[in-house]
Motif scaffolding. Structure first.
Motif, PDB file in Angstrom:
ATOM      1  N   UNK A 172      55.953   7.826  50.762  1.00  0.00           N
ATOM      2  CA  UNK A 172      55.287   7.815  49.645  1.00  0.00           C
ATOM      3  C   UNK A 172      54.580   6.733  48.746  1.00  0.00           C
TER       4      UNK A 172
ATOM      5  N   UNK B 299      62.603   1.665  56.931  1.00  0.00           N
ATOM      6  CA  UNK B 299      63.569   2.174  56.273  1.00  0.00           C
ATOM      7  C   UNK B 299      63.578   2.555  55.149  1.00  0.00           C
ATOM      8  N   UNK B 300      63.571   1.774  54.537  1.00  0.00           N
ATOM      9  CA  UNK B 300      62.810   2.398  53.106  1.00  0.00           C
ATOM     10  C   UNK B 300      61.897   3.923  52.707  1.00  0.00           C
TER      11      UNK B 300
ATOM     12  N   UNK C 221      72.428   0.206  58.268  1.00  0.00           N
ATOM     13  CA  UNK C 221      71.348   0.436  57.295  1.00  0.00           C
ATOM     14  C   UNK C 221      71.208   2.184  57.905  1.00  0.00           C
TER      15      UNK C 221
ATOM     16  N   UNK D 135      68.646   8.513  58.362  1.00  0.00           N
ATOM     17  CA  UNK D 135      68.192   8.399  56.262  1.00  0.00           C
ATOM     18  C   UNK D 135      68.719   7.538  55.122  1.00  0.00           C
ATOM     19  N   UNK D 136      69.486   6.897  56.417  1.00  0.00           N
ATOM     20  CA  UNK D 136      70.434   5.601  55.251  1.00  0.00           C
ATOM     21  C   UNK D 136      69.484   4.473  53.628  1.00  0.00           C
ATOM     22  N   UNK D 137      68.430   4.568  54.989  1.00  0.00           N
ATOM     23  CA  UNK D 137      67.623   3.538  53.656  1.00  0.00           C
ATOM     24  C   UNK D 137      66.906   4.109  52.599  1.00  0.00           C
ATOM     25  N   UNK D 138      66.596   5.712  52.364  1.00  0.00           N
ATOM     26  CA  UNK D 138      65.820   6.039  52.148  1.00  0.00           C
ATOM     27  C   UNK D 138      66.975   6.254  50.321  1.00  0.00           C
TER      28      UNK D 138
ATOM     29  N   UNK E 233      61.531   7.756  40.836  1.00  0.00           N
ATOM     30  CA  UNK E 233      60.353   8.647  40.885  1.00  0.00           C
ATOM     31  C   UNK E 233      59.402   7.347  40.733  1.00  0.00           C
ATOM     32  N   UNK E 234      58.371   7.111  41.811  1.00  0.00           N
ATOM     33  CA  UNK E 234      58.454   7.638  43.088  1.00  0.00           C
ATOM     34  C   UNK E 234      59.583   6.768  43.821  1.00  0.00           C
ATOM     35  N   UNK E 235      59.393   7.680  45.604  1.00  0.00           N
ATOM     36  CA  UNK E 235      60.230   7.497  45.900  1.00  0.00           C
ATOM     37  C   UNK E 235      60.090   8.050  47.246  1.00  0.00           C
ATOM     38  N   UNK E 236      60.809   7.870  48.298  1.00  0.00           N
ATOM     39  CA  UNK E 236      60.916   8.378  49.654  1.00  0.00           C
ATOM     40  C   UNK E 236      61.753   9.186  49.328  1.00  0.00           C
TER      41      UNK E 236
ATOM     42  N   UNK F  29      61.980  11.039  47.028  1.00  0.00           N
ATOM     43  CA  UNK F  29      62.087  11.658  45.615  1.00  0.00           C
ATOM     44  C   UNK F  29      60.769  12.811  46.699  1.00  0.00           C
ATOM     45  N   UNK F  30      59.899  11.875  47.792  1.00  0.00           N
ATOM     46  CA  UNK F  30      58.391  12.884  47.975  1.00  0.00           C
ATOM     47  C   UNK F  30      59.311  13.925  48.359  1.00  0.00           C
ATOM     48  N   UNK F  31      60.474  13.735  49.441  1.00  0.00           N
ATOM     49  CA  UNK F  31      61.049  14.721  50.602  1.00  0.00           C
ATOM     50  C   UNK F  31      61.717  15.583  49.474  1.00  0.00           C
TER      51      UNK F  31
ATOM     52  N   UNK G 100      60.922  16.891  46.594  1.00  0.00           N
ATOM     53  CA  UNK G 100      59.789  17.465  46.278  1.00  0.00           C
ATOM     54  C   UNK G 100      58.872  18.158  46.898  1.00  0.00           C
TER      55      UNK G 100
ATOM     56  N   UNK H 267      60.207  17.963  56.281  1.00  0.00           N
ATOM     57  CA  UNK H 267      60.956  17.356  54.876  1.00  0.00           C
ATOM     58  C   UNK H 267      62.726  18.375  54.943  1.00  0.00           C
TER      59      UNK H 267
ATOM     60  N   UNK I 146      70.783  -0.514  43.785  1.00  0.00           N
ATOM     61  CA  UNK I 146      69.823  -1.008  44.819  1.00  0.00           C
ATOM     62  C   UNK I 146      70.345  -1.746  44.999  1.00  0.00           C
TER      63      UNK I 146
END
Lengths: 303, 250
Positions: A100, A250-251, A275, B11-14, B65-68, B70-72, B74, B89, B233
């Motif tokens: 992103x 990870x993010x 994580x 995908x834990x990190x997103x 928004x935005x974030x990873x 959110x990207x997936x 959307x 995605x 967070x």
């Protein structure tokens, strides 16, 4: 085919943007054209995006675009083996496009090829131990020999060993720079940079001439993670930038691969395993993750 | 065959932890209410505009928004990205959903008064795009496909940002005695999901819960949202826990 006016318009927009540049990349990617944004015909589906569009239209003029066209052409004339690619160009790296917070444009020296999408970032501390350097070099060589492009940050320590190891393996390597494309940091790596340009690519999200400012490196780390399918952390203390790099990966929903020794030594690495990071012991482990990640299954099972 | 865990765990990190019930958390959607309120402004609106709202909303993750994430969420359906990205995605989105449902079936069923018979989704408000991308994604996982049935179609009234409506959707059949889990990809104001939940309930169904993959948070909305977001967070996300109980037996 690269459209210089679109590129110039994008640079004008980023220059005018009060928001992070990746938000500009979102707007132009959505609109499919930078000129549409400049001319005020683009739309955003969020209020924040709509406000940013209006602000960008207010801040930019056609004269600025013309001026950017000549700036780009003059700059590239002095750097004959460098090209400029933007998020609207099909040449924009596939892995990087997925994250992103990708930069709206990149300078590239050397060649990026499709095969570079099968890539692993090999990162670690600048103050590496002889053992850490040896391990990074060995791993990069082995990956390169199996056709994996090794991505790293051209810094001292682990980065240098990773690039050198890949070149020794006769493979490809990509250096993501924290300076402009025409600078090298550290200066000692100038010869290495030349070899990388010949057997891979140097890429920079910064304008040519940009010095190694401290604020560049976190942005550089985003692109390093973005360029690769996954990030392998070789040797990194809890305070090192490489740990930050693992967190970024990870993010991004990218794979983070931690060498077993690192996990045994570093508490942060154990935390990262919870994580979503994966502990690896061998090149085969890494290749297995890489290939699984690059295949998109049509059917999935619960267990 | 690839398991959803293999895709979801990395995908834990997103993902961002959804809070369990406590002061400063909306009782319905787990978002951020105004100071002194139990329910957020959006849920207050959405649930008062329909006859039979569902008071159990179980978001898997928060996102901004935005974030990873959110990207997936959307671009698995936006049509703005080439098919190869969209497929990738989509696999990620449905793996997060399926893995979470697998781990938390029991807590959702317990909190919702019993197990569901069927899963359904909210129909797309843009009927021209055909089958909703979420339905296509669900079809990828055998275990979800078996539970899935389309039970709603677009109704006669529009649904808006803060405008929920009993007639925004209509059930395709009578649903007396059917227990339904309502899945959606994103939850912003709840207007769409609560309209759909109400339509199902009007047709006789019991809506066990609304399960959105992501509940959007706007940290720049006000200080409460900013504090709420920063607090969440700081809590590492784990698929082992959900917002129904802080430590989940699994």
């Amino acid at each position: 085919m690269i459209d210089r006016r679109e590129q110039a318009a994008l640079l004008a927009l980023t220059e005018a943007s009060p928001a992070p540049w990746h938000e500009v990349a979102d707007l132009v990617e959505d609109a499919g054209s930078v000129m549409a944004v400049l001319e005020g015909t683009a739309q955003s589906y969020t209020q924040k995006g709509t406000e940013l569009l209006a602000e960008l239209v207010r801040q930019t003029t056609p004269a600025m675009v013309d001026s950017w066209i000549s700036t780009i052409e003059m700059t590239l004339e002095q750097l004959p083996d460098v090209s400029l690619i933007t998020v609207l160009d099909p040449e924009y790296p596939e892995n990087l496009r997925r994250i992103y917070n990708r930069p709206p444009f990149l300078f590239v020296r050397g060649q990026l090829i499709d095969e570079d999408n099968r890539s692993v970032a090999v990162v670690g501390t600048r103050r590496a131990s002889p053992e850490g350097r040896k391990r990074a070099r060995f791993l990069a060589t082995a990956l390169a020999q199996r056709g994996v492009t090794v991505v790293s940050g051209l810094a001292a320590g682990i980065d240098t060993s990773a690039h050198s190891g890949a070149l020794e393996g006769g493979g490809r390597t990509v250096a993501v720079m924290g300076t402009g494309i025409d600078r090298t940091y550290p200066a000692d790596n100038a010869a290495l940079a030349e070899r990388i340009a010949a057997h891979g690519a140097l890429i920079s999200q910064f304008w040519p001439g940009t010095p190694p400012r401290a604020t560049n490196f976190p942005l550089r780390n985003v692109v390093t993670s973005g360029m690769a399918v996954g990030t392998v952390v070789i040797e990194a203390s809890g305070k090192s930038g490489a740990r930050m790099q693992a967190r970024l990966a990870l993010e991004h929903g990218k794979r983070v691969l931690l060498m077993k020794d690192l996990v045994m030594q570093e508490e942060w690495a154990q935390l990262y395993e919870r994580r979503g990071a994966k502990v690896v012991e061998s090149v085969e482990d890494i290749l297995a993750v890489l290939d699984a990640e690059r295949s998109v299954p049509t059917a999935l099972q619960l267990f | 065959m690839t398991s959803v865990a293999e895709i979801a765990i990395p995908l834990t990190g997103i993902c961002t932890t959804v809070p369990d019930p406590r002061a400063g958390v909306c009782l319905i959607c787990r978002g951020c209410p105004g100071p002194g309120y139990d329910v957020c402004y959006a849920c207050h609106h959405a649930t008062s505009q329909v006859s039979l709202p569902c008071s159990l909303v179980v978001p898997i993750s928060l996102y901004e928004i935005p974030s990873q994430l959110h990207k997936f969420l959307r671009h698995y359906k936006s049509g703005k990205y080439p098919a190869a990205y969209q497929n990738d995605f989509s696999v990620r989105v449905v793996s997060i959903l399926a893995y979470f449902v697998m781990k938390h079936t029991e807590c959702i069923a317990t909190s919702g008064g019993g197990m569901w018979d069927l899963m359904t989704t909210v129909p797309s408000s843009k009927p021209q795009i055909g089958v909703h991308a979420l339905v296509t994604a669900i079809q990828r996982v055998g275990a979800l496909r078996k539970q899935y049935e389309p039970l709603l179609r677009l109704g006669s009234r529009p649904v808006g940002h803060l405008q929920a409506n009993d007639r925004a959707f209509d059930a395709t059949q009578r649903l007396e005695g059917t227990r339904v889990l309502l899945i959606d990809d994103t939850y912003t104001t709840g207007a769409t999901a609560q309209s759909a939940a109400s339509a199902l309930a009007i047709a006789g169904a019991t809506v066990v819960a609304i399960l959105p993959i992501g509940r959007v948070i706007n940290p720049s909305f006000n200080q409460e949202n900013k504090d709420y977001w920063e607090r969440q967070r700081r809590m590492p996300f784990s698929f082992d826990t959900c917002c129904l109980e802080s430590v989940d037996a699994g």
